[in-house]
Design a protein around this motif. Structure first.
Motif, PDB file in Angstrom:
ATOM      1  N   UNK B 132       2.231 -10.428   3.814  1.00  0.00           N
ATOM      2  CA  UNK B 132       1.313 -10.864   2.771  1.00  0.00           C
ATOM      3  C   UNK B 132       1.591 -10.132   1.461  1.00  0.00           C
ATOM      4  N   UNK B 133       1.800  -8.813   1.560  1.00  0.00           N
ATOM      5  CA  UNK B 133       2.108  -8.029   0.361  1.00  0.00           C
ATOM      6  C   UNK B 133       3.405  -8.510  -0.271  1.00  0.00           C
ATOM      7  N   UNK B 134       4.417  -8.673   0.573  1.00  0.00           N
ATOM      8  CA  UNK B 134       5.721  -9.068   0.040  1.00  0.00           C
ATOM      9  C   UNK B 134       5.684 -10.466  -0.561  1.00  0.00           C
ATOM     10  N   UNK B 135       5.063 -11.411   0.170  1.00  0.00           N
ATOM     11  CA  UNK B 135       5.019 -12.779  -0.347  1.00  0.00           C
ATOM     12  C   UNK B 135       4.231 -12.834  -1.647  1.00  0.00           C
ATOM     13  N   UNK B 136       3.149 -12.104  -1.685  1.00  0.00           N
ATOM     14  CA  UNK B 136       2.340 -12.084  -2.897  1.00  0.00           C
ATOM     15  C   UNK B 136       3.138 -11.608  -4.091  1.00  0.00           C
ATOM     16  N   UNK B 137       3.849 -10.508  -3.899  1.00  0.00           N
ATOM     17  CA  UNK B 137       4.634  -9.947  -4.999  1.00  0.00           C
ATOM     18  C   UNK B 137       5.900 -10.766  -5.248  1.00  0.00           C
ATOM     19  N   UNK B 183      16.271   0.581 -12.289  1.00  0.00           N
ATOM     20  CA  UNK B 183      15.297   0.036 -13.237  1.00  0.00           C
ATOM     21  C   UNK B 183      13.893   0.445 -12.792  1.00  0.00           C
ATOM     22  N   UNK B 184      13.667   0.384 -11.468  1.00  0.00           N
ATOM     23  CA  UNK B 184      12.361   0.741 -10.926  1.00  0.00           C
ATOM     24  C   UNK B 184      12.032   2.196 -11.270  1.00  0.00           C
ATOM     25  N   UNK B 185      13.015   3.067 -11.089  1.00  0.00           N
ATOM     26  CA  UNK B 185      12.753   4.486 -11.359  1.00  0.00           C
ATOM     27  C   UNK B 185      12.535   4.726 -12.845  1.00  0.00           C
ATOM     28  N   UNK B 186      13.292   4.020 -13.689  1.00  0.00           N
ATOM     29  CA  UNK B 186      13.100   4.167 -15.144  1.00  0.00           C
ATOM     30  C   UNK B 186      11.695   3.723 -15.521  1.00  0.00           C
ATOM     31  N   UNK B 187      11.268   2.578 -14.970  1.00  0.00           N
ATOM     32  CA  UNK B 187       9.939   2.064 -15.288  1.00  0.00           C
ATOM     33  C   UNK B 187       8.852   3.032 -14.833  1.00  0.00           C
ATOM     34  N   UNK B 188       9.027   3.580 -13.618  1.00  0.00           N
ATOM     35  CA  UNK B 188       8.038   4.540 -13.113  1.00  0.00           C
ATOM     36  C   UNK B 188       7.959   5.738 -14.032  1.00  0.00           C
ATOM     37  N   UNK B 197       0.108   4.812 -17.812  1.00  0.00           N
ATOM     38  CA  UNK B 197      -0.629   3.564 -17.943  1.00  0.00           C
ATOM     39  C   UNK B 197      -0.865   2.891 -16.600  1.00  0.00           C
ATOM     40  N   UNK B 198       0.089   3.044 -15.710  1.00  0.00           N
ATOM     41  CA  UNK B 198       0.037   2.302 -14.447  1.00  0.00           C
ATOM     42  C   UNK B 198       0.236   3.258 -13.277  1.00  0.00           C
ATOM     43  N   UNK B 199      -0.245   2.889 -12.086  1.00  0.00           N
ATOM     44  CA  UNK B 199      -0.143   3.794 -10.926  1.00  0.00           C
ATOM     45  C   UNK B 199       1.306   4.058 -10.525  1.00  0.00           C
ATOM     46  N   UNK B 200       1.512   5.209  -9.924  1.00  0.00           N
ATOM     47  CA  UNK B 200       2.862   5.636  -9.547  1.00  0.00           C
ATOM     48  C   UNK B 200       3.414   4.883  -8.346  1.00  0.00           C
ATOM     49  N   UNK B 223      -1.125  -2.276  -9.495  1.00  0.00           N
ATOM     50  CA  UNK B 223      -0.052  -1.695  -8.678  1.00  0.00           C
ATOM     51  C   UNK B 223       1.174  -2.602  -8.626  1.00  0.00           C
ATOM     52  N   UNK B 224       0.958  -3.898  -8.816  1.00  0.00           N
ATOM     53  CA  UNK B 224       2.074  -4.848  -8.666  1.00  0.00           C
ATOM     54  C   UNK B 224       2.906  -4.955  -9.940  1.00  0.00           C
ATOM     55  N   UNK B 225       2.335  -4.511 -11.076  1.00  0.00           N
ATOM     56  CA  UNK B 225       3.018  -4.752 -12.356  1.00  0.00           C
ATOM     57  C   UNK B 225       4.424  -4.158 -12.395  1.00  0.00           C
ATOM     58  N   UNK B 226       4.543  -2.867 -12.103  1.00  0.00           N
ATOM     59  CA  UNK B 226       5.857  -2.239 -12.233  1.00  0.00           C
ATOM     60  C   UNK B 226       6.889  -2.782 -11.247  1.00  0.00           C
TER      61      UNK B 226
END
Lengths: 354, 358
Positions: B132-137, B183-188, B197-200, B223-226
């Motif tokens: 569910x989490x994966x499909x949602x994202x 990219x994920x690590x840069x965004x975090x 601004x957003x959760x880690x 939590x899904x934004x990044x």
């Protein structure tokens, strides 16, 4: 497979020839005046003169055939007449005047409006010139819809259906074809659809670019008959582009021979065939197989020159059997040899001057 | 596509014909044939994943117990007896063919067994929850990326585009070259760590319990934004580059020249002639990608500790939780085979040249 329509089966060959040869069809009005038209392609290795200083005139109702081998610039010329030349090609100089309107001066949108409504292209329909994922009817009507002017009433579905039915019937197809997709049609049927699109806005000039390539000879004859009949109905002029000399001889009133981007000879079909002037035309006509005499198949020795590096003189000089000193030095001018005949060859300069 | 269709033609001779003839009048030959092929693929793949672990000769139960014993320093005696007991519990003491038929029976009921690491939770529970989490994202991101990328590619591949377009889109495409996890690590680092601004990490805040409330939904979205952007940036470029290539290909088609010769309006040529034709391979690609999104994004989910299927797969491999791994693989198989089935059924609607042969 396409079934020949009843109308066409009835039409005998003699009748067909009779209709074709009707001189009264041609009026004295100049339909198309092409003056010094040149299309150049700018490439890294230099300028390619795909079409150079082409000049000719088409009367209203006239059938003009443009012949020449592959790469001689026939299609380049046809595309330039419609201003469809794509980069890196461009119209370098010259003018195209259709019924006293210079097409080279029109704005892009004016030119778009002129396409199909004034000057229409009938492409090689047997190839992929129809959108594979659109029904035939839709491909006929979208051209009509895009040419509506601001104050024109928008036609409703019934009116459009009626137009499509009428057009399909005129090119000898069942009205039901409008609901089909291109892949469901035979080559001949696709060619007929291409013609239906071409005449949908009653253009004054139809450019038919090898309309019978990739079709068998029986279908070829039917297509040419239909094309001729449509032209008479519209009182339009036709420019036929092709390399099938037999077809040209039967269909056209006037013939223009292209070689290496230049128009080397223009004249009435009968006269050019019986008495060709330019050495290239002579060899071209001499190479046609004949039913009367059995002889060895003749070609023209050598290859056409590369358009990026044309010789300083006549482009045909290297392959020409009548070559003399002058040929290597200067490019021959277009000469009026009388009887609506023109030839670009040094051989006739003295004859004309005297 | 043709190869695929061909493969379907060949495979359905595999014994599906008699059954399909019964259904002929009801569903139509075509769909039945493709559905039988779908079943065949799932069966074949499941059989392969039943056989392969058994070829290794390892005993998952014993491995697990040994691992625990080593870690906890527990006594080694009675290990064999324990292993026997568990093997009986999982049915691993049965002859191979009994195990196989049991496996197929369970599979038919979509019962994927129990987890070893999270015993007594069932694999179904674990997989469903993370799915569910994966499909949602992933589902949302994939569809958004497809639409954005295809539009960008269509405009970039259009010779008559305004000049400024390439200065806007081209830098975006270079993002496709950056690996997603980087990219994920840069965004975090920028948006979660530096700017805050957003959760880690995580799918929702640690202190909250999953419930259907407005604040929880906002929390999940934050939590899904990044992770979404980390995936989006790289995938948009993928779709854009493919679409641009197809658009350039269509420029050479005869029907494009004819569309111009017909004096059609630029907008109509763009949408109805160029984009509509260039879109066909993109749709094939989308269907196949939608099939694989159930695999999750192992790296991205890991970086964000996102509770998706990729994260679960990572943990299951680490804990050698054989049944969870198998469950996830089966879900992947169902996803890909299902997407292919759907594509086969829907594609004739998009491309009239692909017709159901009667």
């Amino acid at each position: 497979m396409v079934q020949p329509t009843i109308e066409e089966t009835r039409l005998s060959t003699e009748q067909a020839i009779q209709t074709y040869r009707e001189g009264a069809r041609i009026s004295d009005v100049d339909a198309l005046v092409v003056d010094g038209l040149s299309v150049y392609y700018e490439t890294e290795s230099g300028t390619v003169k795909a079409c150079d200083d082409v000049t000719f005139t088409l009367k209203q109702g006239e059938r003009f055939a443009l012949v020449g081998e592959s790469g001689s610039g026939k299609t380049t010329l046809a595309m330039a007449l419609m201003r469809l030349t794509r980069p890196p090609g461009h119209i370098a100089k010259g003018s195209v005047t259709l019924h006293e309107r210079d097409l080279t001066n029109l704005s892009d949108d004016e030119m778009r409006q002129a396409r199909l409504s004034e000057i229409a292209l009938v492409p090689q329909g047997a190839m992929n010139s129809l959108n594979p994922i659109m029904r035939i009817g839709k491909q006929i009507t979208d051209g009509i819809i895009d040419h509506l002017l601001d104050d024109d009433p928008t036609p409703n579905k019934e009116e459009l259906d009626e137009i499509v039915r009428d057009l399909l019937t005129r090119v000898g197809l069942r009205p039901g074809v409008s609901r089909l997709y291109p892949h469901e049609l035979s080559g001949g049927m696709k060619q007929r659809v291409a013609m239906a699109i071409g005449i949908s806005l009653r253009p004054r000039l139809i450019i038919a670019d090898e309309p019978t390539s990739a079709l068998d000879v029986v279908v070829q004859r039917q297509i040419m008959q239909t094309l001729g009949r449509l032209q008479e109905g519209l009182d339009a002029s036709i420019m036929l582009v092709g390399h099938d000399m037999g077809l040209v001889a039967q269909f056209a009133d006037t013939i223009g021979v292209m070689y290496a981007g230049k128009l080397v000879e223009v004249g009435p079909v009968e006269e050019v065939f019986s008495d060709p002037k330019h050495p290239y035309t002579k060899l071209l006509i001499g190479s046609l197989p004949s039913l009367q005499e059995k002889r060895e198949f003749l070609g023209i020795p050598g290859l056409p020159p590369q358009l990026v590096a044309l010789p300083p003189g006549c482009a045909f000089a290297d392959r020409c059997p009548s070559r003399f000193d002058k040929c290597g030095g200067s490019i021959p001018e277009k000469l009026d040899v009388g009887g609506r005949r023109f030839v670009a060859c040094h051989l006739y300069e003295e004859e004309v001057q005297s | 596509m043709t190869e695929q269709t061909q493969a379907v033609e060949n495979s359905s001779r595999f014994g599906g014909t008699s059954v399909s003839q019964i259904f002929l009048g009801i569903f139509g030959h075509f769909i039945v044939k493709r559905f039988l092929f779908f079943i065949f693929v799932v069966w074949l793949a499941s059989t392969v994943i039943f056989i392969i672990p058994r070829l290794s000769g390892q005993d998952p139960v014993k491995e697990k117990l040994l691992l625990e014993a080593q870690r906890g320093g527990a006594m080694q005696t009675g290990l064999d007896a324990m292993a026997k007991k568990y093997q009986k519990r999982f049915g691993l003491d049965q002859p191979m063919w009994v195990q196989y038929t049991n496996f197929l029976k369970d599979l038919a009921r979509l019962d994927l067994g129990v987890s070893i690491a999270f015993f007594p939770r069932t694999v179904n529970e674990i997989v469903f929850e993370s799915l569910m989490w994966t499909l949602g994202l992933m589902g949302t991101v994939t569809v958004i990326a497809f639409i954005l990328g295809t539009l960008a590619g269509a405009v970039l591949g259009w010779p008559r585009r305004p000049g400024w377009v390439q200065y806007v889109f081209m830098p975006l495409l270079t993002l496709a070259a950056i690996p997603q996890y980087l990219l994920a690590m840069i965004l975090i680092f920028i948006f979660a760590f530096k700017l805050g601004w957003l959760p880690l990490f995580g799918g929702y805040s640690v202190a909250t319990l999953p419930e259907l409330s407005f604040s929880f939904v906002i929390d999940v979205l934050r939590h899904a934004v990044l992770p979404a952007f980390a995936i989006l940036f790289s995938v948009v470029g993928f779709w854009a580059i493919g679409m641009r290539g197809m658009m350039i290909n269509t420029q050479g088609e005869d029907y494009m020249i004819q569309a111009d010769a017909k004096g059609l309006k630029g907008s109509r040529i763009f949408m109805r002639y160029a984009v509509r034709n260039a879109l066909l391979p993109q749709v094939t690609g989308l269907a196949l990608v939608l099939g694989t999104i159930v695999t999750g994004q192992v790296l991205v989910e890991r970086v964000f500790s996102y509770p998706g299927i990729g994260d679960i797969l990572f943990q299951a491999i680490r804990l050698s939780d054989f049944f969870v791994i198998r469950g996830i693989v089966i879900v992947i198989i169902l996803g890909i085979a299902g997407a292919t089935f759907l594509l086969d059924v829907l594609y004739p609607l998009l491309d009239p040249r692909i017709k159901v042969r009667s």
